[in-house]
Design a protein around this motif. Structure first.
Motif, PDB file in Angstrom:
ATOM      1  N   TRP A 129       0.844  -1.210   0.000  1.00 15.02           N
ATOM      2  CA  TRP A 129       0.000   0.000   0.000  1.00 15.02           C
ATOM      3  C   TRP A 129       0.872   1.249   0.000  1.00 15.02           C
ATOM      4  N   GLN A 130       1.912   1.249   0.818  1.00 16.32           N
ATOM      5  CA  GLN A 130       2.799   2.407   0.895  1.00 16.32           C
ATOM      6  C   GLN A 130       3.542   2.603  -0.415  1.00 16.32           C
ATOM      7  N   ALA A 131       3.953   1.509  -1.051  1.00 16.10           N
ATOM      8  CA  ALA A 131       4.669   1.624  -2.324  1.00 16.10           C
ATOM      9  C   ALA A 131       3.793   2.305  -3.370  1.00 16.10           C
ATOM     10  N   ARG A 132       2.532   1.902  -3.440  1.00 18.36           N
ATOM     11  CA  ARG A 132       1.635   2.502  -4.427  1.00 18.36           C
ATOM     12  C   ARG A 132       1.298   3.945  -4.055  1.00 18.36           C
ATOM     13  N   PHE A 133       1.189   4.210  -2.767  1.00 17.45           N
ATOM     14  CA  PHE A 133       0.933   5.577  -2.301  1.00 17.45           C
ATOM     15  C   PHE A 133       2.078   6.509  -2.706  1.00 17.45           C
ATOM     16  N   LEU A 134       3.315   6.058  -2.506  1.00 20.09           N
ATOM     17  CA  LEU A 134       4.463   6.910  -2.809  1.00 20.09           C
ATOM     18  C   LEU A 134       4.621   7.129  -4.313  1.00 20.09           C
ATOM     19  N   GLN A 135       4.272   6.127  -5.107  1.00 17.73           N
ATOM     20  CA  GLN A 135       4.418   6.279  -6.551  1.00 17.73           C
ATOM     21  C   GLN A 135       3.493   7.344  -7.131  1.00 17.73           C
ATOM     22  N   LYS A 136       2.485   7.753  -6.382  1.00 14.18           N
ATOM     23  CA  LYS A 136       1.578   8.800  -6.838  1.00 14.18           C
ATOM     24  C   LYS A 136       2.115  10.199  -6.550  1.00 14.18           C
ATOM     25  N   ARG A 137       3.186  10.294  -5.777  1.00 11.42           N
ATOM     26  CA  ARG A 137       3.765  11.603  -5.471  1.00 11.42           C
ATOM     27  C   ARG A 137       4.611  12.091  -6.643  1.00 11.42           C
TER      28      ARG A 137
ATOM     29  N   SER B 256       7.073   2.687   7.304  1.00 14.20           N
ATOM     30  CA  SER B 256       6.111   3.780   7.374  1.00 14.20           C
ATOM     31  C   SER B 256       4.846   3.394   6.634  1.00 14.20           C
ATOM     32  N   LEU B 257       3.718   3.820   7.156  1.00 11.62           N
ATOM     33  CA  LEU B 257       2.425   3.628   6.515  1.00 11.62           C
ATOM     34  C   LEU B 257       1.695   4.958   6.648  1.00 11.62           C
ATOM     35  N   SER B 258       1.550   5.654   5.537  1.00 12.49           N
ATOM     36  CA  SER B 258       0.991   7.012   5.561  1.00 12.49           C
ATOM     37  C   SER B 258      -0.524   6.970   5.726  1.00 12.49           C
ATOM     38  N   ALA B 259      -0.961   6.267   6.752  1.00 13.34           N
ATOM     39  CA  ALA B 259      -2.378   6.101   7.050  1.00 13.34           C
ATOM     40  C   ALA B 259      -2.601   6.468   8.506  1.00 13.34           C
ATOM     41  N   ARG B 260      -3.710   7.141   8.784  1.00 13.99           N
ATOM     42  CA  ARG B 260      -4.043   7.516  10.159  1.00 13.99           C
ATOM     43  C   ARG B 260      -4.836   6.374  10.796  1.00 13.99           C
ATOM     44  N   LEU B 261      -4.232   5.738  11.786  1.00 13.31           N
ATOM     45  CA  LEU B 261      -4.872   4.667  12.541  1.00 13.31           C
ATOM     46  C   LEU B 261      -4.983   5.125  13.987  1.00 13.31           C
ATOM     47  N   THR B 262      -6.190   5.074  14.541  1.00 15.62           N
ATOM     48  CA  THR B 262      -6.522   5.666  15.849  1.00 15.62           C
ATOM     49  C   THR B 262      -6.023   7.100  15.900  1.00 15.62           C
ATOM     50  N   ASN B 263      -5.034   7.424  16.767  1.00 11.33           N
ATOM     51  CA  ASN B 263      -4.698   8.840  16.985  1.00 11.33           C
ATOM     52  C   ASN B 263      -3.557   9.364  16.126  1.00 11.33           C
TER      53      ASN B 263
ATOM     54  N   LYS C 288      16.735   9.994   0.793  1.00 11.44           N
ATOM     55  CA  LYS C 288      16.764  11.434   1.059  1.00 11.44           C
ATOM     56  C   LYS C 288      16.079  12.194  -0.073  1.00 11.44           C
ATOM     57  N   ASN C 289      15.480  13.316   0.290  1.00  8.42           N
ATOM     58  CA  ASN C 289      14.841  14.165  -0.721  1.00  8.42           C
ATOM     59  C   ASN C 289      15.867  15.123  -1.329  1.00  8.42           C
ATOM     60  N   ASP C 290      15.390  16.034  -2.148  1.00  3.89           N
ATOM     61  CA  ASP C 290      16.306  16.953  -2.851  1.00  3.89           C
ATOM     62  C   ASP C 290      17.046  17.873  -1.900  1.00  3.89           C
ATOM     63  N   GLU C 291      16.482  18.109  -0.712  1.00  8.27           N
ATOM     64  CA  GLU C 291      17.137  18.967   0.288  1.00  8.27           C
ATOM     65  C   GLU C 291      18.121  18.187   1.153  1.00  8.27           C
ATOM     66  N   GLY C 292      18.276  16.904   0.881  1.00  7.21           N
ATOM     67  CA  GLY C 292      19.188  16.080   1.659  1.00  7.21           C
ATOM     68  C   GLY C 292      18.598  15.587   2.965  1.00  7.21           C
ATOM     69  N   GLU C 293      17.285  15.807   3.164  1.00  5.65           N
ATOM     70  CA  GLU C 293      16.633  15.350   4.393  1.00  5.65           C
ATOM     71  C   GLU C 293      15.991  13.988   4.167  1.00  5.65           C
ATOM     72  N   ILE C 294      15.904  13.199   5.220  1.00  2.84           N
ATOM     73  CA  ILE C 294      15.302  11.875   5.123  1.00  2.84           C
ATOM     74  C   ILE C 294      13.822  12.004   4.814  1.00  2.84           C
ATOM     75  N   ASP C 295      13.371  11.293   3.790  1.00  3.90           N
ATOM     76  CA  ASP C 295      11.937  11.224   3.500  1.00  3.90           C
ATOM     77  C   ASP C 295      11.359  10.140   4.407  1.00  3.90           C
ATOM     78  N   GLU C 296      10.708  10.572   5.485  1.00  2.00           N
ATOM     79  CA  GLU C 296      10.277   9.626   6.514  1.00  2.00           C
ATOM     80  C   GLU C 296       9.225   8.646   6.007  1.00  2.00           C
ATOM     81  N   ALA C 297       8.522   9.002   4.951  1.00  2.00           N
ATOM     82  CA  ALA C 297       7.544   8.082   4.380  1.00  2.00           C
ATOM     83  C   ALA C 297       8.202   6.871   3.724  1.00  2.00           C
ATOM     84  N   SER C 298       9.509   6.933   3.497  1.00  2.00           N
ATOM     85  CA  SER C 298      10.227   5.829   2.850  1.00  2.00           C
ATOM     86  C   SER C 298      10.856   4.873   3.849  1.00  2.00           C
TER      87      SER C 298
END
Length: 592
Positions: A241-249, A298-305, A348-358
């Protein structure tokens, strides 16, 4: 031994789900507000919740059982009283009525409750109820889930109710019904990982072992996919699910177009050769009986809180614990096993920061067979069946039959073993070592032998920290500020997670079953803490002193946190969602 009562299969799955959902909902609400009172009727307690300021309209909730922690057994139907008129209302109608009550907006976390927030909350609450109903309807093993005994995977995928104290314990946004069936544990999902390749310039990771993170990850990579991995690229496993979610970015699509990220593909779907991965009770932690590692991503889904995305500072905690653990007293480690998390990887993203969703991390797989007698505590205490029917209670009944003793004595033996093999090591880690594991019910996997606890496999190094006592004992060991736990944090969070959320769930389940009075169990718990206090006088006794003397303990306010739409994991000050409750170790508990 007599046959144990079965689940209420005569009820529809929706009616059954209504009771389970209403129980978690009202457990949370009644704990977090003073806008209600108790009445007694025919030896049952009724929680009366006013719906207007004048109190001329009220909701009446029958409580079949009420524990010292506030865990109740709700009896349906719900009744709305307007003057002398009594009207049966559905769970949904009751929630709608409560959302119109003026006092609900008086909580400081909520403020003005507008129509949009009401609609969102109602939709989430009923969506959670529908999730439970769907899981019940899709299972052919409900009797087994309530009777036990269960193996590891059955227990992980048998947690159908979720949190005891939450208005929407099985909310699954943004999964739709089909995705829920494909990816959630209550539907007994199993799937293949999606593997990515990350260029050397983009890769980010670390390891506490001799091998780097990329090498440890590569050991899990199927041979067919390894042939597609360019030299120097790191192999990264990901939830489908996360792989398909990220491919849409758009930014990810650009990195794929530039060749800096490669989607290697899915593990084999061949039924004869495929290695299946199963979501555990946390959804984003994946287990395969054949693998040496579990994978948590990482799972970019809101579960409970919370939005279930790993953070850079969190994944480093597992590496530190892996390095520290061999120094912990062998006496503590003899029955308490920490599932180490020694490696993490992402990009890492273009700014050199960790993309936490990955981000993905590796967790030691100590449980190599799905039938291993290691059961997550939340499933052991889950009130899935009729009153008194939980796995822990039924296990105590089987223990009584095995030992030829009374059910009361078996319940005491079970609880004493839990205190000795599960609770005591967690407290001793704090007092003697200065290592804090915030162990809630879904992080404690209880090892069972002969129908009693013999040890624990603890998971989730992210929920950990160290106190000043640890820093004094290890002055040269670098610890980031986010991994340090002050005395105030310790006395707020540890009692909530380990005592109220976990240990008192056991006392509530055993007491609700009528096996033993909860006051007896809480008294034994206090005796255990007092013995630890005497034993650990040379350590840091801040935690034990607080547990034994503080008139109040703090609990998380899940109801109003969720109503306010707060993402708990990103709060600068999580203490704002905590509130005081009387310390059950000092107060007389209500009779059952």
């Amino acid at each position: 031994m007599q046959d144990l009562p079965r689940h209420p299969m005569s009820a529809t799955h929706t009616e059954w789900a209504d009771r389970l959902a209403a129980t978690s909902f009202f457990n949370a609400l009644l704990r977090e507000t003073a806008h209600w009172w108790l009445e007694r009727q025919d030896n049952e307690e009724i929680a009366v919740i006013p719906l207007t300021r004048a109190g001329d309209a009220c909701l009446r909730v029958h409580l079949q059982h009420r524990s010292c922690s506030g865990r109740c057994r709700i009896v349906l139907p719900l009744v709305q009283a307007t003057g002398e008129n009594l009207q049966v209302v559905s769970f949904e109608q009751a929630v709608e009525a409560l959302l119109k009550s003026p006092w609900l907006c008086e909580h400081p976390l909520v403020g003005r409750l507008d129509d949009a927030r009401r609609e969102t909350f109602l939709k989430s609450v009923m969506g959670s109820r529908d999730t439970i109903a769907s899981a019940l309807a899709g299972r052919d093993d409900l009797d087994h889930l309530g009777q036990g005994p269960l193996g590891f995977l059955d227990a992980e995928q048998g947690l159908l109710v979720g949190h005891d104290f939450h208005p929407a314990p099985k909310s699954q946004a943004p999964f739709d019904a089909e995705q829920a069936r494909d990816y959630t544990p209550e539907h007994r999902a199993g799937f293949s990982l999606i593997w990515w390749g990350v260029s050397p310039a983009r890769a980010a990771g670390d390891s506490s072992r001799e091998l780097p993170a990329a090498a440890l990850m590569h050991d899990l990579l199927p041979e067919a996919l390894a042939e597609r991995l360019p030299v120097g690229f790191s192999a990264l496993p990901m939830h489908p699910w996360q792989a398909r979610f990220l491919q849409k970015r758009d930014d990810i699509a650009a990195l794929i177009e530039a060749g800096e990220l490669i989607v290697l593909g899915e593990e084999s779907n061949d039924a004869n050769t495929a290695r299946r991965w199963y979501p555990t009770s946390s959804h984003r932690s994946l287990y395969s009986p054949q693998a040496d590692w579990m994978v948590k991503g990482s799972l970019s889904a809101r579960l409970t809180n919370s939005l279930r995305v790993l953070h850079g500072n969190e994944v480093m905690r597992g590496l530190r614990l892996d390095r520290w653990w061999p120094q912990v007293s062998p006496d503590i480690r003899s029955h308490f096993h920490l599932m180490q998390e020694p490696a993490w990887l992402g990009w890492k993203n273009d700014e050199g920061e960790i993309d936490e969703a990955s981000l993905a991390l590796l967790r030691e797989n100590r449980i190599k067979g799905p039938d291993a007698s290691s059961v997550v505590l939340a499933t052991l205490t889950q009130p899935l069946g009729e009153a008194g029917q939980t796995l822990v209670a039924n296990g105590a009944r089987r223990l009584a039959a095995l030992e030829g003793t009374s059910e009361r004595e078996a319940a005491l033996v079970w609880f004493d073993a839990f205190c000795e093999r599960v609770l005591s090591p967690l407290i001793r880690l704090v007092v003697e070592e200065g290592i804090v594991l915030l162990a809630h019910q879904q992080n404690i996997v209880v090892r069972l032998e002969g129908e009693r606890p013999t040890g624990v496999d603890y998971r989730d190094c992210q929920g950990s920290g160290v106190t000043d006592h640890f820093l004094a004992r290890h002055p040269g060991d670098p610890v980031s500020q986010d991994h340090r736990i002050s005395a105030g944090m310790l006395t707020r969070y540890f009692p909530y997670y380990v005592i109220i959320n976990s240990t008192l769930a056991v006392t509530a389940a055993l007491a609700e079953a009528g096996l033993v009075d909860e006051r007896t169990l809480v008294a034994r718990l206090r005796e255990q803490l007092e013995r630890l206090r005497q034993r650990c006088q040379d350590g840091d006794t801040t935690l034990l002193d607080h547990l034994l003397t503080s008139p109040t303990l703090e609990v998380k306010g899940n109801f109003f946190c969720y109503l306010a739409g707060i993402n708990e994991s990103t709060l600068d000050d999580p203490s704002i969602i905590y509130l005081d409750m009387p310390n059950p170790l000092l107060t007389e508990t209500p009779a059952s």
